[in-house]
Design a protein around this motif. Structure first.
Motif, short mmCIF file in Angstrom:
data_model
loop_
_atom_site.label_atom_id
_atom_site.label_comp_id
_atom_site.label_asym_id
_atom_site.label_seq_id
_atom_site.Cartn_x
_atom_site.Cartn_y
_atom_site.Cartn_z
N GLU C 27 80.64 26.57 17.50
CA GLU C 27 79.54 27.66 16.96
C GLU C 27 78.34 26.91 16.97
OE1 GLU C 27 78.83 31.45 16.03
OE2 GLU C 27 80.92 30.48 16.92
N PRO C 28 77.18 27.45 17.83
CA PRO C 28 75.79 26.78 17.68
C PRO C 28 75.26 26.85 16.44
CG PRO C 28 75.73 28.87 18.91
CD PRO C 28 77.29 28.63 18.57
N PRO C 29 74.62 25.82 15.75
CA PRO C 29 74.02 25.83 14.53
C PRO C 29 72.76 26.91 14.61
CG PRO C 29 73.63 23.83 15.40
CD PRO C 29 74.33 24.55 16.29
N LEU C 30 72.98 27.98 14.63
CA LEU C 30 71.96 29.08 14.76
C LEU C 30 71.71 29.73 13.50
CD1 LEU C 30 69.88 29.51 17.24
CD2 LEU C 30 71.24 31.35 17.76
N ILE C 31 70.48 29.85 12.78
CA ILE C 31 70.29 30.76 11.80
C ILE C 31 69.38 32.07 12.06
CG2 ILE C 31 69.41 30.82 9.30
CD1 ILE C 31 70.24 27.84 9.27
N GLU C 32 70.06 32.91 11.87
CA GLU C 32 69.12 34.11 12.00
C GLU C 32 68.82 34.97 10.66
OE1 GLU C 32 71.84 35.27 15.27
OE2 GLU C 32 69.97 35.94 15.97
N ARG C 33 67.65 35.43 10.89
CA ARG C 33 67.22 36.47 9.62
C ARG C 33 66.67 37.69 10.23
NH1 ARG C 33 65.68 35.91 3.87
NH2 ARG C 33 66.90 34.01 4.06
N ILE C 36 62.72 44.17 8.14
CA ILE C 36 61.61 45.30 8.77
C ILE C 36 60.37 45.19 8.12
CG2 ILE C 36 61.15 47.72 8.95
CD1 ILE C 36 63.97 48.34 9.30
N ALA C 37 59.38 45.07 8.94
CA ALA C 37 58.07 44.76 8.07
C ALA C 37 56.88 44.93 9.52
CB ALA C 37 57.59 43.34 7.79
N LEU C 38 55.71 45.34 9.09
CA LEU C 38 54.62 45.69 10.00
C LEU C 38 55.18 46.87 10.92
CD1 LEU C 38 53.45 42.18 10.93
CD2 LEU C 38 52.36 43.90 9.42
N GLY C 39 56.08 47.78 10.62
CA GLY C 39 56.36 48.94 11.35
C GLY C 39 57.49 48.43 12.46
N THR C 40 58.17 47.21 12.48
CA THR C 40 59.10 46.99 13.31
C THR C 40 59.99 45.87 12.78
OG1 THR C 40 59.07 46.00 15.60
CG2 THR C 40 57.65 44.62 14.20
N ILE C 41 60.88 45.57 13.50
CA ILE C 41 61.98 44.42 13.19
C ILE C 41 61.65 43.05 13.18
CG2 ILE C 41 64.32 43.89 13.50
CD1 ILE C 41 64.98 46.71 14.28
N ILE C 42 61.43 42.31 12.34
CA ILE C 42 61.37 41.06 12.32
C ILE C 42 62.53 40.23 12.42
CG2 ILE C 42 59.79 38.94 11.45
CD1 ILE C 42 58.37 41.73 11.91
N ASP C 43 62.47 39.27 13.63
CA ASP C 43 63.91 38.64 13.59
C ASP C 43 63.47 36.95 14.01
OD1 ASP C 43 66.49 39.07 14.39
OD2 ASP C 43 65.66 40.74 15.89
N ILE C 44 64.15 36.37 13.05
CA ILE C 44 63.80 34.88 13.03
C ILE C 44 65.11 33.91 13.46
CG2 ILE C 44 62.87 32.86 11.63
CD1 ILE C 44 61.32 35.12 9.90
N ILE C 49 69.45 23.29 11.89
CA ILE C 49 68.90 23.22 10.76
C ILE C 49 70.01 23.88 9.84
CG2 ILE C 49 67.40 25.19 10.52
CD1 ILE C 49 65.56 23.64 8.52
N ASP C 50 69.87 23.25 8.42
CA ASP C 50 71.15 23.67 7.63
C ASP C 50 70.53 24.95 6.75
OD1 ASP C 50 71.15 20.83 7.32
OD2 ASP C 50 70.60 21.76 5.17
N ALA C 200 62.53 27.10 16.58
CA ALA C 200 62.55 28.37 15.90
C ALA C 200 61.97 29.45 17.17
CB ALA C 200 61.96 28.47 14.70
N ILE C 201 62.49 30.62 16.67
CA ILE C 201 61.76 31.86 17.49
C ILE C 201 61.25 32.83 16.43
CG2 ILE C 201 61.69 33.95 19.02
CD1 ILE C 201 63.90 32.62 20.60
N VAL C 202 60.16 33.10 16.30
CA VAL C 202 59.87 34.56 15.21
C VAL C 202 59.64 35.52 16.24
CG1 VAL C 202 58.09 35.16 13.41
CG2 VAL C 202 58.87 32.67 13.70
#
Lengths: 122, 182, 348
Positions: C27-33, C36-44, C49-50, C200-202
């Motif tokens: 399982e890749p150690p990927l954290i996702e959050r 909804i803000a600024l009228g759209t979906i924010i995906d981080i 990283i733990d 990271a990707i924001v």
């Protein structure tokens, strides 16, 4: 004559078994079927496999959004919002693609087969 | 007008008979509906294998190629994708048999050869199908079950080949070049 | 010999089991959050990283986004709408330091884009009905657009000095719609870096900045403007923002014509000739403004790109043909079954 079971037969049979086992791992296991994550109001609501066709209703903050699942893709069918932008988005079918009804706070996220894309530039 | 006489050697008769048998099986197998395209018991391959074990490499190659060619002419699939897949399977299977043969006949028996031929057959077909006809990664999902089928039928055909050759042994071993058909 | 091998055969299942286990992808150690803000979906997405270390940073970023949403909202009650009201009354308005810096940056990009990226366009956007959660249904009166153009407000009409702002044009109405997402994404990346997070990707509704990599480079798909699915993909290198402006994002149709939300400040109508325009640049704020400006520039985009210091550009025209800058051509990979017709356009 060439009859009878030989040492090499066992070796070949063993290697063949390993090959078959490996083929399942390689061709089946690394590519699980696409699935759809449904998020409601910032929280994961459900994770659904995109294998068979069906429709279902997701309760959002305004009311129920009707969504359709199909093999490998999904879409909004109806939504209680005014603009219906979510419905206009149409089918989403690639890992990382998103369809969302922001007023109703319902969003659909395709989780890719092997997650080809980390994000989709919309 | 001079009449040209075609002289046939016993070996040619043998090839013709074996090929006829293989073709008959080939056509019959094509008529049997299969749940998965490409899934066949591979009894036609069994003839090739027996030809190899009983009469040698040359006979096996002839029987195999004649089967593919004439079989496709009978089925009306000559030069269609079906024919090419058939040919790819036959060639890959012969290649695998050749490799197996090169390992030494005392070390590798009919069972191992049959398995090699079956796995070679399906792999060759798959590679060609992927390269020429359906270059879609989804195609490879079919590979593991077909490989499994090849494993099972390869072993079964190997056992049949063993029994058949033991039977031949009891009757009397045909020798290459001297055996004659009656 | 045979007996021995037969004995060995019992080991085969064990061998296969070991092989299967070894091939199991970890399982890749990927954290996702996601929020909804600024009228759209924010995906981080964070890699390597733990969760304990990531959680406080992600919470701070989420707070930032919500704050910017409330500060900068172009039509709901916000600091920006208050500022606009005061400016339109011709009064001096106090501007908080954070907002002043953003307005200065916007002004710089407005200049380098030759006015094609125009944050002073709020009045025109409202006229078109794009200030609202629902889509407009009709085209505004030509007279109303002409009236706006006659007094065409520009970013230069805004005076910023000593924490105060003043407008010399009563029609000036700030709208950071083509800019806010970029600024917010940059701030999020800064926060991640401060916390020592380098992979990271924001992603703010598809416009994103990616830093570092996962076990492979981050792979970004670019949506096809006219068909469902992905047109092309890019693997990011180091630190890159990828922003796309498209005529499919917000639009309505009237009398068979599509009217989208990217308005050309020079003529007051939706910019024609482009279906989507993608830029790559290190800073998200610059990429955001440039995607809009180059979209508006139409056929003249190479000049605008050069003026704004953007090297990587892809323009998809409404007929599906594609124009690429040479530096973009090196990076892009088309993902459609049939490769589109591509033209290379060098930058001046």
């Amino acid at each position: 004559m060439n009859t009878g079971i030989r040492a090499g037969d066992f070796l070949v049979a063993g290697l063949a078994l390993v090959l078959v086992g490996w083929s399942y791992v390689h061709f089946w296991h690394s590519e699980p079927a696409a699935s759809l994550e449904v998020w409601v109001d910032g929280a994961r609501h459900a994770s659904l496999p995109l294998i068979e066709s069906r429709t279902l209703a997701i309760e959002g903050v305004l009311g129920a959004s009707r969504i359709e699942l199909a093999p490998g893709r999904a879409r909004f069918l109806a939504s209680p919002c005014e603009s219906k932008r979510c419905v206009h988005t149409g089918w989403i079918d690639q890992g990382g693609m998103v369809a969302a009804c922001l007023p109703n706070r319902v969003s659909l996220h395709v989780q890719g087969r092997d997650r080809r894309y980390d994000a989709i530039n919309l | 007008m001079p009449v040209e006489t075609v002289t046939t050697r016993p070996e040619d008769h043998r090839i013709a008979w074996l090929a006829a048998l293989a073709i008959a099986i080939h056509v019959l197998e094509a008529a049997i509906p299969s749940p998965v395209p490409g899934l066949k018991p591979g009894l036609a391959n069994l003839v090739t294998l027996l030809a190899l074990l009983a009469f040698g490499w040359r006979t096996a190659v002839w029987v195999s190629l004649l089967r593919v060619l004439v079989g496709s002419l009978i089925l009306g699939s000559f030069l269609t994708p079906t024919f090419m897949l058939s040919l790819a399977g036959a060639l890959a299977s012969l290649l695998a048999l050749g490799l197996g043969r090169a390992l030494g006949r005392h070390w590798l028996g009919p069972l191992g050869l049959s398995l090699l031929a079956a796995l070679g057959h399906i792999s060759g077909q798959f590679l060609l199908a992927y390269a020429l006809f359906i270059p879609h990664p989804g195609l490879w999902h079919l590979f593991p079950p077909l490989l499994t089928a090849a494993l099972i039928f390869g072993i079964l055909n190997g056992i049949i080949a063993n029994l058949a050759l033991q039977g031949v042994d009891r009757i009397g071993t045909p020798r290459e070049g001297t055996a004659s058909r009656t | 010999m045979t007996a021995e091998i037969r004995k060995r055969l019992y080991l085969l299942p064990v061998l296969i089991a070991v092989l299967l286990a070894a091939c199991q992808p970890a399982e890749p150690p990927l954290i996702e959050r996601r929020f909804i803000a600024l009228g759209t979906i924010i995906d981080i997405s964070l890699y390597g990283i733990d969760a304990e270390r990531a959680d406080p940073v992600l919470a701070a970023i989420e707070r930032d986004f919500h704050r910017l949403h409330h500060d900068w909202h172009a039509w709901e009650e916000s600091r920006l709408t208050t500022l606009n009201t005061t400016l339109q009354q011709g009064k001096r308005a106090p501007v908080p330091a954070g907002l002043a810096a953003v307005l200065e940056q916007a002004r710089g990009l407005n200049r380098s884009s030759g006015g094609l990226f125009e944050p002073a366009i709020g009045g025109l956007m409202a006229l078109w009905g794009f200030h609202g959660n629902d889509l407009p249904g009709k085209v505004p009166e030509a007279d109303a657009i002409a009236a706006w153009l006659a007094e065409r407000p520009r970013m230069n009409d805004l005076e910023l000095e000593g924490g105060h702002a003043r407008s010399t044009n009563p029609r000036l109405q700030l709208d950071l719609g083509a800019f806010a997402k970029g600024v917010a994404v940059d701030r999020a990346i800064d926060r991640l870096r401060d916390a020592g997070i380098g992979n990271a990707i924001v992603n703010a509704g598809g416009d994103l900045r990616a830093i570092g990599a996962r076990e492979r480079p981050w792979r970004i798909g670019i949506r096809h403007p006219r068909a469902p699915g992905v047109l092309a993909s890019i693997e990011t290198q180091g630190d890159e923002s990828i922003f796309t402006s498209g005529d499919y994002e917000r639009y309505f149709e009237a009398e068979g014509k599509r009217y989208h939300h990217i308005i050309d400040p020079r003529n007051g109508y939706p910019a024609r000739g482009t279906a989507s325009l993608t830029v790559i640049h290190s800073e998200a704020a610059v990429a955001d403004a440039a995607a809009t400006a180059l979209f508006v520039a139409g056929d003249a985009w190479p000049q605008t790109a050069a003026d704004m210091g953007i090297e990587r550009v892809m323009r998809v025209r409404p007929d599906g043909t594609v124009e690429l800058s040479p530096a973009m051509a090196e990076r892009i990979r088309f993902e459609t079954d049939i490769e589109p017709e591509v033209t290379l356009r060098g930058l001046p």
